[in-house]
Design an enzyme around this catalytic site. Structure first.
Site, short mmCIF file in Angstrom:
data_model
loop_
_atom_site.label_atom_id
_atom_site.label_comp_id
_atom_site.label_asym_id
_atom_site.label_seq_id
_atom_site.Cartn_x
_atom_site.Cartn_y
_atom_site.Cartn_z
N CYS A 2 0.84 -1.20 0.00
CA CYS A 2 0.00 0.00 0.00
C CYS A 2 0.87 1.25 0.00
O CYS A 2 1.87 1.33 0.71
CB CYS A 2 -0.95 0.09 1.19
SG CYS A 2 -2.11 -1.26 1.30
N ARG A 27 4.14 -0.51 -4.59
CA ARG A 27 3.84 -0.98 -3.23
C ARG A 27 2.54 -1.78 -3.17
O ARG A 27 2.23 -2.41 -2.16
CB ARG A 27 3.75 0.21 -2.29
CG ARG A 27 4.99 1.05 -2.24
CD ARG A 27 4.79 2.25 -1.34
NE ARG A 27 4.65 1.85 0.04
CZ ARG A 27 5.66 1.70 0.89
NH1 ARG A 27 6.87 1.95 0.49
NH2 ARG A 27 5.46 1.32 2.13
N TRP A 75 -2.69 -2.87 -1.62
CA TRP A 75 -2.35 -4.29 -1.69
C TRP A 75 -3.22 -4.93 -0.61
O TRP A 75 -3.00 -4.72 0.59
CB TRP A 75 -0.87 -4.50 -1.39
CG TRP A 75 -0.40 -5.90 -1.57
CD1 TRP A 75 0.03 -6.48 -2.72
CD2 TRP A 75 -0.29 -6.92 -0.56
NE1 TRP A 75 0.40 -7.79 -2.49
CE2 TRP A 75 0.21 -8.09 -1.18
CE3 TRP A 75 -0.58 -6.95 0.81
CZ2 TRP A 75 0.43 -9.27 -0.47
CZ3 TRP A 75 -0.37 -8.13 1.50
CH2 TRP A 75 0.14 -9.27 0.87
N ASN A 101 -1.90 2.40 5.51
CA ASN A 101 -1.00 1.31 5.12
C ASN A 101 -0.63 0.57 6.39
O ASN A 101 -0.15 1.19 7.34
CB ASN A 101 0.25 1.89 4.44
CG ASN A 101 1.36 0.87 4.29
OD1 ASN A 101 1.10 -0.33 4.21
ND2 ASN A 101 2.59 1.34 4.24
N GLY A 102 -0.86 -0.74 6.43
CA GLY A 102 -0.55 -1.51 7.64
C GLY A 102 -1.70 -2.46 7.94
O GLY A 102 -2.54 -2.71 7.08
N GLU A 487 17.79 -18.06 -6.41
CA GLU A 487 17.42 -16.70 -6.78
C GLU A 487 16.85 -16.66 -8.21
O GLU A 487 15.87 -15.97 -8.47
CB GLU A 487 18.64 -15.77 -6.63
CG GLU A 487 18.44 -14.34 -7.07
CD GLU A 487 17.32 -13.60 -6.35
OE1 GLU A 487 16.79 -14.10 -5.34
OE2 GLU A 487 16.93 -12.52 -6.83
N LYS A 491 13.08 -15.42 -9.16
CA LYS A 491 12.81 -14.38 -10.18
C LYS A 491 11.80 -14.90 -11.19
O LYS A 491 10.86 -14.22 -11.55
CB LYS A 491 14.09 -13.97 -10.92
CG LYS A 491 15.09 -13.14 -10.17
CD LYS A 491 14.70 -11.71 -9.96
CE LYS A 491 13.99 -11.53 -8.66
NZ LYS A 491 14.77 -11.31 -7.47
N GLU A 494 8.22 -15.25 -9.68
CA GLU A 494 7.48 -14.04 -9.32
C GLU A 494 7.04 -13.23 -10.53
O GLU A 494 6.00 -12.59 -10.47
CB GLU A 494 8.19 -13.20 -8.26
CG GLU A 494 9.48 -12.56 -8.61
CD GLU A 494 10.04 -11.71 -7.44
OE1 GLU A 494 11.25 -11.53 -7.40
OE2 GLU A 494 9.26 -11.23 -6.60
N HIS A 510 17.31 -37.20 -4.82
CA HIS A 510 16.53 -37.69 -3.68
C HIS A 510 15.05 -37.30 -3.79
O HIS A 510 14.31 -37.39 -2.82
CB HIS A 510 17.12 -37.14 -2.37
CG HIS A 510 18.54 -37.58 -2.15
ND1 HIS A 510 18.87 -38.88 -1.81
CD2 HIS A 510 19.71 -36.93 -2.27
CE1 HIS A 510 20.19 -38.99 -1.71
NE2 HIS A 510 20.73 -37.81 -2.00
N LYS A 609 6.19 -4.50 -3.54
CA LYS A 609 7.62 -4.31 -3.39
C LYS A 609 8.05 -4.34 -1.93
O LYS A 609 9.06 -4.92 -1.57
CB LYS A 609 7.98 -2.96 -4.00
CG LYS A 609 9.45 -2.61 -3.96
CD LYS A 609 10.20 -3.42 -4.97
CE LYS A 609 11.68 -3.14 -4.97
NZ LYS A 609 12.40 -4.22 -5.65
C1 AGP Z 1 12.44 -9.94 -4.58
O1 AGP Z 1 12.43 -10.11 -5.96
C2 AGP Z 1 11.15 -10.04 -3.95
N1 AGP Z 1 10.18 -9.18 -4.52
C3 AGP Z 1 11.09 -10.17 -2.44
O2 AGP Z 1 11.44 -11.49 -2.17
C4 AGP Z 1 11.95 -9.23 -1.56
O3 AGP Z 1 13.29 -9.53 -1.73
C5 AGP Z 1 11.53 -9.41 -0.08
O4 AGP Z 1 10.21 -9.02 0.08
C6 AGP Z 1 12.43 -8.66 0.88
O5 AGP Z 1 12.36 -7.29 0.68
P1 AGP Z 1 13.41 -6.33 1.35
O6 AGP Z 1 14.74 -6.64 0.78
O7 AGP Z 1 12.94 -4.95 0.98
O8 AGP Z 1 13.37 -6.56 2.82
#
Ligand code: AGP
Length: 614
Positions: A2, A27, A75, A101-102, A487, A491, A494, A510, A609
């Site tokens: 948000c 956000r 969000w 937001n929260g 990683e 990527k 997501e 395994h 984000k």
């Molecule tokens: C990364 O591509 C993600 N969108 C997500 O995993 C992110 O890294 C995670 O939410 C942590 O965010 P931060 O680094 O702002 O704490």
């Protein structure tokens, strides 16, 4: 998670509010809304399910002369994305409006209590209780004083909030409150501004006020901002900081999307971070406020982070243990917060967080400080909560990262972790100055190595064909490359919505090998390293079962080339730095797959984000 903005001043509010929402859209982007107030206090609300563009469409043709307003991009946490659940939310009288937001954790009991007293609710959100509480306080103890009403209402809440509130009873004023969710303010000749983060304010000012935890702020049309503690005790000198990047850093600048821009920015980001970091006695990290004795005494490290930043931690562990010889544990913050911790008198907690606002990570840092550990934050965002609540902070200086999928912050955080590990290693005498210099020289080559990978983006574009019609995929690697595989899989998941399972290559037999069938895409990260041969054996195992192998290998690795269907080539790099270089191919690959599958690479579904709720 948000985004909120607010403005009161001498200009029409709507253009700033819509623009602000556009910059904060990363956000959250499932619904958006705006509340405008004219000089007499009359409120006008527009809100809808969907993105800010949909809201802007609804606002077209509006008589938007109002110079006061608050706005929100959502969000969803409580209540599905819908017109009714979009913010702002109003009280029964329609004279109070709030954006938030929260999460209000006790909203059910508050809603029940308010309903008993005759309030009726129009949404399923936790936020709406705030508007009704303010309404009651305005009519009661606060006697029309909006600051007092918000302060009293906030005292009834548990959870986290950044709130902006307007009321027809206090024309011209915006009241803000914050606990656990970020909020920054700016006072200018044109008026006073509020926003969830500085990206929305960078084009109006470079000087920002940080509203502290529990704080209340009163924004006036003259531009004046009065800051108070939660009980309305005035704060004489609120904390401020300067935004050190230009507003254009948060624009596309000719790139098709922010992810493409941020992937391309990695060499410069790392150059910036490394500049001036080698001094006469080792790595220079002046920003850590721990004494040399405290640093040298560290005998245990907890790294705590979420998501991509947690992956940084998995690699950083190797740096801390190899160079500084300090036993290091890496934890997902969301799990760590409910675990017992075993600290010593000299435990260091390193939190890694791009945004500096991830609720779980912040909770971990608070938990560690409470048991006496020192906390160092590695973050990208100046003045973020992580930075302010830590004993030391390393800013990775990657510039604003707007795409939800983290790219340049990941590689910059890896380099920052290496700097910190070398710094600790020198302080506790585990490493010679000569070796520190050698490692630093190796790091200086990384930007050039990444540029070479960037020039081979065509390899990722071609390899993306293997994924377009796939239903699932597997990412394998050994040693540090097993984290690169993780990683890469994250990527891909997501932004392309394609299932990707990451596994240590040796563990694959395994279980996950059962997934492999003819044409099944398997990415094998197999750069030059002591475990290359072992990884090639695993590559052969999936090859023998008909997998479509996408191999990330070092230039000239003929053996791997013979076994792969697609090749992603990297220049030779020291093993410890290969995660920083190799991941760039996997970022590019994920982006091409997402584009080929018609996905919005910057704003993937269900994600935000900055995850400011636990
Ligand atoms: C990364 O591509 C993600 N969108 C997500 O995993 C992110 O890294 C995670 O939410 C942590 O965010 P931060 O680094 O702002 O704490």
């Amino acid at each position: 998670m948000c985004g909120i903005v607010g403005y009161t001043g001498n200009r029409p509010a709507l253009p700033f509010l819509l623009n602000g929402l556009r910059t904060l859209e990363y956000r959250g982007y499932d619904s958006a809304g705006v509340e405008l107030e004219d000089a007499s206090g009359e409120l006008l609300e527009v809100k809808c399910r969907g993105r800010v563009a949909a809201l802007a469409g609804l606002c077209e043709g509006l008589d938007a002369h109002q110079t006061i307003g608050i706005a929100h991009t959502r969000w969803a946490t409580h209540g599905e994305p819908s017109d009714a659940n979009a913010h702002p939310h109003r009280d029964c009288s329609g004279r109070v409006a709030v954006v938030h937001n929260g999460i209000i954790e006790n909203y059910q009991e508050l809603a029940a209590e308010l309903a008993e007293r005759g309030h009726s609710f129009k949404s399923e959100t936790d936020t709406e209780v705030i508007a009704h509480l303010v309404e009651e306080e305005l009519a009661g103890a606060a006697e029309g004083d909006l600051a007092l009403a918000l302060s009293l209402a906030a005292s009834r809440l548990t959870g986290s909030w950044a709130i902006a509130c307007v009321s027809a009873d206090a024309p011209g004023e915006i009241l803000c409150a914050r606990k656990g969710s970020p909020l920054v303010l700016a006072s200018t000749a044109d008026g006073a501004y509020a926003a969830s983060d500085v990206t929305a304010l960078a084009h109006v000012t470079s000087h920002v006020i940080n509203l502290d935890e529990g704080g209340i702020a009163r924004l006036l049309p003259s531009g004046e901002i009065r800051v108070f503690e939660s009980d309305l005790t005035p704060v004489a000198e609120p904390g401020t900081f300067d935004i050190d990047w230009n507003a254009s850093a948060a624009t596309l600048g000719g790139y098709p999307d922010f992810m493409a821009k941020e992937i391309a920015e990695q060499p410069e980001a790392i150059e910036r971070l490394l500049e001036g970091r080698l001094g006469d006695s080792g790595i220079v990290l002046d920003e850590l406020s721990l004494t040399p004795e405290e640093i040298a005494a560290i005998d245990r490290i907890y790294i705590v982070a979420c998501g991509t930043s947690w992956h940084v931690g998995l690699i950083a562990r190797a740096y801390f243990e190899r160079w500084a010889g300090v036993p290091t544990t890496v934890e997902c913050a969301s799990e760590f917060n409910y675990e017992e911790v075993l600290t010593t008198d000299h435990t260091l907690c390193v939190i890694i967080t791009q945004s500096g606002e991830t609720a779980d990570t912040l909770a971990s840092a608070r938990k560690m400080r409470a048991v006496g550990a020192k906390v160092i934050a590695i973050t990208n965002v100046l003045g973020s909560t992580a930075a302010r609540e830590s004993d030391g902070v390393i800013y990775v200086q990657a510039g604003p990262e707007i795409a939800v999928a983290s790219t340049k912050a990941y590689t910059a955080q890896l380099v920052a972790s290496a700097l910190l590990a070398l710094f600790l290693a020198r302080a506790n005498d585990s490493i010679s100055l000569k070796e520190v210099r050698a490692r630093y020289r190796e790091m200086l080559r990384v930007p050039e190595l990444i540029r070479i990978v960037l020039s081979r983006a065509w390899q990722d574009e071609v390899a993306a064909r293997a994924f377009v019609d796939a239903g699932s995929s597997l990412f394998l690697g050994r040693g540090l490359s097993s984290t690169t595989a993780r990683e890469g899989a994250l990527k891909l998941k997501e932004i392309s919505y394609l299932h990707a399972e990451a596994y240590p290559a040796g563990e694959m037999k395994h279980g996950p090998i059962a997934l492999v069938e003819q044409g099944y895409p398997v990415v094998v990260v197999v750069p030059e390293s002591p475990v290359r041969d072992k990884t090639i054996s695993n590559l052969q195992e999936v090859n023998a079962r008909g997998a479509c192998v996408i191999a990330l290998a070092t230039n000239g690795d003929v053996r791997v080339a013979q076994l792969a269907d697609y090749l992603l080539l990297v220049p030779p790099a020291p093993e410890w730095l290969s995660p920083v270089v190799d991941v760039v191919h996997l970022q590019l690959l994920a982006r091409y797959v997402a584009l080929a599958r018609g996905c919005d690479v910057d704003k993937p579904r269900n994600l935000a984000k900055s995850v400011t709720v636990e």
